[in-house]
Write a protein that holds these residues in place. Structure first.
Motif, PDB file in Angstrom:
ATOM      1  N   UNK A   1       0.819  -1.211   0.000  1.00  0.00           N
ATOM      2  CA  UNK A   1       0.000   0.000   0.000  1.00  0.00           C
ATOM      3  C   UNK A   1       0.852   1.258   0.000  1.00  0.00           C
ATOM      4  N   UNK A   2       1.928   1.257   0.771  1.00  0.00           N
ATOM      5  CA  UNK A   2       2.771   2.429   0.861  1.00  0.00           C
ATOM      6  C   UNK A   2       2.128   3.536   1.676  1.00  0.00           C
ATOM      7  N   UNK A   3       2.860   4.647   1.838  1.00  0.00           N
ATOM      8  CA  UNK A   3       2.367   5.773   2.628  1.00  0.00           C
ATOM      9  C   UNK A   3       1.086   6.335   2.024  1.00  0.00           C
ATOM     10  N   UNK A   4       1.048   6.445   0.699  1.00  0.00           N
ATOM     11  CA  UNK A   4      -0.144   6.986   0.045  1.00  0.00           C
ATOM     12  C   UNK A   4      -1.360   6.117   0.308  1.00  0.00           C
ATOM     13  N   UNK A   5      -1.199   4.804   0.203  1.00  0.00           N
ATOM     14  CA  UNK A   5      -2.314   3.906   0.470  1.00  0.00           C
ATOM     15  C   UNK A   5      -2.780   3.973   1.907  1.00  0.00           C
ATOM     16  N   UNK A   6      -1.838   4.093   2.852  1.00  0.00           N
ATOM     17  CA  UNK A   6      -2.204   4.210   4.263  1.00  0.00           C
ATOM     18  C   UNK A   6      -3.041   5.465   4.496  1.00  0.00           C
ATOM     19  N   UNK A   7      -2.614   6.567   3.931  1.00  0.00           N
ATOM     20  CA  UNK A   7      -3.335   7.819   4.139  1.00  0.00           C
ATOM     21  C   UNK A   7      -4.694   7.795   3.450  1.00  0.00           C
ATOM     22  N   UNK A   8      -4.736   7.251   2.248  1.00  0.00           N
ATOM     23  CA  UNK A   8      -6.013   7.188   1.533  1.00  0.00           C
ATOM     24  C   UNK A   8      -7.025   6.337   2.286  1.00  0.00           C
ATOM     25  N   UNK A   9      -6.598   5.190   2.791  1.00  0.00           N
ATOM     26  CA  UNK A   9      -7.517   4.318   3.523  1.00  0.00           C
ATOM     27  C   UNK A   9      -8.000   4.974   4.809  1.00  0.00           C
ATOM     28  N   UNK A  10      -7.115   5.692   5.495  1.00  0.00           N
ATOM     29  CA  UNK A  10      -7.518   6.367   6.729  1.00  0.00           C
ATOM     30  C   UNK A  10      -8.556   7.443   6.449  1.00  0.00           C
ATOM     31  N   UNK A  11      -8.353   8.237   5.406  1.00  0.00           N
ATOM     32  CA  UNK A  11      -9.323   9.277   5.063  1.00  0.00           C
ATOM     33  C   UNK A  11     -10.649   8.666   4.611  1.00  0.00           C
ATOM     34  N   UNK A  12     -10.585   7.606   3.820  1.00  0.00           N
ATOM     35  CA  UNK A  12     -11.823   6.957   3.385  1.00  0.00           C
ATOM     36  C   UNK A  12     -12.595   6.395   4.570  1.00  0.00           C
ATOM     37  N   UNK A  13     -11.876   5.875   5.570  1.00  0.00           N
ATOM     38  CA  UNK A  13     -12.541   5.306   6.743  1.00  0.00           C
ATOM     39  C   UNK A  13     -13.340   6.356   7.501  1.00  0.00           C
ATOM     40  N   UNK A  14     -12.904   7.610   7.461  1.00  0.00           N
ATOM     41  CA  UNK A  14     -13.536   8.677   8.237  1.00  0.00           C
ATOM     42  C   UNK A  14     -14.530   9.493   7.427  1.00  0.00           C
ATOM     43  N   UNK A  15     -14.562   9.312   6.119  1.00  0.00           N
ATOM     44  CA  UNK A  15     -15.395  10.151   5.256  1.00  0.00           C
ATOM     45  C   UNK A  15     -16.878   9.893   5.499  1.00  0.00           C
TER      46      UNK A  15
END
Length: 751
Positions: free
Chosen positions: A614-628
């Motif tokens: 996933x990498x850093x970008x994937x980690x951040x994207x998943x975290x934001x999607x989880x909270x959206x």
């Protein structure tokens, strides 16, 4: 018959004496080596759920536990066991009970729907003393909880009847709360929609209880503080929360000024009203002869309303406009989504808990080897047991030994692969964390939801301790509270030693837990100065901390804007007109903010499904999607586009406000929240729908360190830390009392 031989009799005596001596020695040995039976515990325990046992599932329920020790001093722990959990889910707190001592503590637990009862006990070693089962009352779906804090239960019953009469029992469950029931942890108030402080001795509150109430309001709670003849006693523990700062009181003949908030004329009969100054940012809702009767002010995401009078008096309870008055206070205003809300539901592949669990499992060091390397190893193995093995055996003319060499070569290859894998991947503990910090407007509070994945190369039982005090609970892709992977002996300890103790680990496995806590806002915030100009948000965002922040975003009413990364001391100008945000071609991955920002227009790399991809970008994207759509004010459009987007219309300020509001810098006084942008109470019983006018701008950015770390000796650590800093553009300052309106001249003799 000849007489017995004297020598024979002496031998018998000596044997008897030796036997008696042996028995005595054995008795002495057993006396020394066998410990005395432990005395039964002389501990008495009584457990009482706070707030009458009313609770909202997925919120922390405080339970007051009183203990008395009538025997020798003993150390142990108080245990709350959640009913129906398999394996058992236990929350604990350690306690020392000296001889003839009495102690009271508050234990926090989360209960599922329809819990009914819970068991509480004191344990010391293998012995335990149970308390009588505590009864729990789950709130109905869509029902809020209002607490009336008073010293006199009869007065509390009068106020609870008035509130239910105004809103109906389908809207609210009400409960009378003694001042001492207020817990010292702000998350223990999470089940409440509103609190009404009547004639209560709040001065008895500890610093922790006062901070708990303030933090609850900052996260979106509705607080009503009464005045009247006992305004000093009522306001002593509320600090600067109430917008009215009383200095005196006076007696008036009726309250006709309340007609503006009720129906018909105001209450008749004598009443005592508190008089004093309104703090900056306060708005009058009703006044009389220049004195403020009802005033309100924002505090973080919540609202505090001051009543200059005591609402429990007979004059108000017998008033025909009482129902309309209580409805105008809008206690049923929906609260913002709780920070744990995205992680409390069941499992689906796009749920918040599933997406965060994917991030925790994504450990770069545990990524599978590349396909070409696996193919090369397999090819070498085939060559070794095939042609190479055959040629060697033929050279020695011992081809019949193939049935021995093939298994041996297979074992050697397997052993070599195991040794290399263990040496490169499995010798150390790996810790991966995801933390979300939400800072309320005015930096009134900073709450943390943290998630941890602990990978260990060896099996065994471990204690997972936090570096700070927090409430710890299990976590899995199924959500918070799922305890299936940690074993039946794990206990979630509270207090200074917050930890998950006795967690079971298999070899080369990861276990996950979560924690909720609070941190100092000054340690994480940026300096945000924003104001409104028409339909635009303008101002500056400055990083005055000593560490860089990355990939900052502005989020407002479904729109977002990137403002980039900020080095220490760096500042960026904001000139933004919020507009519609469309997600790109990665809708199958999810339609949250992470997808829209990181993967729209085919930018970036789509996260893989294997660990480490996933990498850093994937980690951040998943975290934001989880909270959206819940914590984040962003919900991307679906596959079919809706109607045209209309930019938010900003409501003009009702009072003059500065052009910008600075969030506090470390070591400075915290600013407050606006009144002009807050909800205006309406007479309807239907909860108001949040609009752009009363939503904060969310400033999102990433920091490198977790706010709540684990005391785990890990060879590798990975952290994804998101800060959500909320601010109301153009908010007035709210801090040290600054009179903007003098109510009335002080009257002698007031209390």
């Amino acid at each position: 018959m000849p007489p017995p031989c004297p020598r024979t009799g002496g031998r018998a005596q000596r044997l008897a004496l030796a036997a008696l001596t042996l028995v005595a020695l054995l008795g002495l040995v057993f006396t020394v080596q066998t410990p005395p039976a432990a005395a039964a515990l002389a501990v008495r325990i009584v457990a009482t759920p706070n707030f009458g046992g009313n609770y909202d599932p997925d919120q922390w329920v405080p339970i007051t536990v009183a203990l008395a020790n009538d025997g020798p001093g003993v150390s142990g722990e108080v245990v709350a066991e959640v009913p129906g959990a398999d394996p058992p889910l236990r929350f604990t707190q350690r306690i020392e009970l000296p001889t003839r001592s009495q102690k009271v503590l508050t234990l926090y637990a989360q209960f599922p729907p329809r819990a009914g009862t819970a068991s509480i006990r004191f344990e010391a070693g293998k012995e335990s003393v149970p308390a009588a089962p505590v009864t729990l009352r789950e709130l109905r779906s869509g029902q809020g909880l209002v607490g009336v804090i008073v010293d006199d239960a009869a007065l509390g019953a009068e106020l609870t009847r008035a509130i239910v009469g105004a809103y109906g029992s389908a809207t609210f469950e009400t409960v009378t709360v003694a001042p001492d029931e207020i817990p010292g942890n702000t998350f223990g108030l999470g089940s409440f929609s509103a609190l009404v402080v009547g004639d209560a001795s709040t001065g008895r509150w500890s610093a922790e209880q006062r901070a708990a109430v303030a933090g609850w309001v900052a996260r979106g709670g509705q607080l009503v503080a009464a005045g009247g003849p006992n305004w000093r006693k009522t306001g002593e523990g509320l600090g600067e929360l109430p917008p009215l700062r009383p200095t005196d009181s006076r007696t008036v003949a009726g309250l006709p000024g309340l007609a503006a908030l009720g129906a018909g004329n105001g209450p008749s009969g004598q009443a005592v009203v508190a008089t004093g100054d309104l703090l900056a940012g306060a708005t009058r809702l009703a006044d009389q002869d220049g004195a403020s009767l009802v005033a309100t002010r924002g505090w973080g995401r919540g609202t505090v309303t001051s009543l200059a009078f005591d609402p429990g008096t007979s004059a108000l309870s017998g008033w025909g406009g009482a129902n309309a008055f209580w409805r105008k206070l809008a206690l049923d205003t929906p609260r913002p989504a709780a920070l744990q809300e995205p992680f409390s539901g069941g499992y689906n592949s796009y749920s918040g808990s599933a997406q965060v669990a994917n991030v925790l499992r994504d450990i770069p060091g545990l990524a599978l080897p590349p396909t070409w390397l696996l193919g090369l190893v397999l090819l070498l193995f085939i060559i070794a047991i095939g042609p190479a093995n055959y040629l060697v055996l033929r050279a020695f003319d011992r081809r019949e030994l193939a049935w021995v060499t093939i298994p041996v070569l297979t074992l050697l290859f397997a052993g070599a692969i195991y040794v290399v894998g263990a040496a490169t991947k499995g010798r150390s503990v790996v810790l991966n964390s995801v933390s979300v910090v939400r800072v309320s407007p005015g930096a009134r509070s900073a709450e943390v939801a943290a998630f941890y994945g602990i990978f260990t190369p060896t099996r065994g039982v471990r204690d997972i301790a936090l570096s700070g005090e927090a409430l710890v609970l299990p976590f899995s892709p199924n959500g918070l509270g799922d305890n299936k992977d940690l074993g039946g002996d794990v206990r979630f300890e509270q207090g200074a030693g917050s930890a998950a103790r006795g967690a079971s680990f298999a070899q080369w496995t990861q276990r996950t837990i979560a924690a909720q806590g609070v941190v100092d806002p000054a340690a994480v915030i940026l300096d945000v100065e924003l104001r409104r100009e028409g339909q635009k948000v303008v101002g500056t965002v400055t990083n005055r901390s000593q560490s860089a922040v990355e990939d900052a975003l502005l989020v407002y009413d479904g729109a977002y804007q990137s403002i980039g990364s900020l080095a220490p001391g760096a500042s960026v100008a904001v000139d933004w007109r919020p507009s519609a945000t469309q997600t790109g071609s990665y809708n199958s991955y999810g339609r949250g903010l992470g997808t829209a920002h990181y993967y729209s227009n085919s930018t970036g790399q789509y996260p893989g499904n294997q660990p480490g991809q996933m990498g850093v970008t994937g980690h951040r994207a998943s975290t934001l999607d989880a909270l959206s759509g819940t914590v984040l004010d962003f919900r991307g459009p679906g596959y079919s586009s809706g109607g045209p987007y209309s930019p938010p219309t900003f409501t003009p300020s009702a009072t003059a406000t500065p052009s910008a509001t600075s969030t506090p810098r470390p070591g400075t006084r915290t600013p407050g929240t606006p009144t002009a942008t807050r909800r205006t109470p309406t007479p309807t019983r239907t909860p108001a729908t949040p609009t752009a006018a009363n939503k904060p701008v969310q400033v999102l950015f990433w920091r490198s360190d977790p706010p709540l770390d684990l005391k785990v000796s890990a060879g590798e650590r990975y952290a994804t830390t998101l800060v959500i800093q909320e601010t109301f553009p153009g908010a007035t300052t709210q801090g040290v009392p600054s009179p903007v309106a003098r109510s009335v001249a002080p009257v002698e003799g007031g209390r």
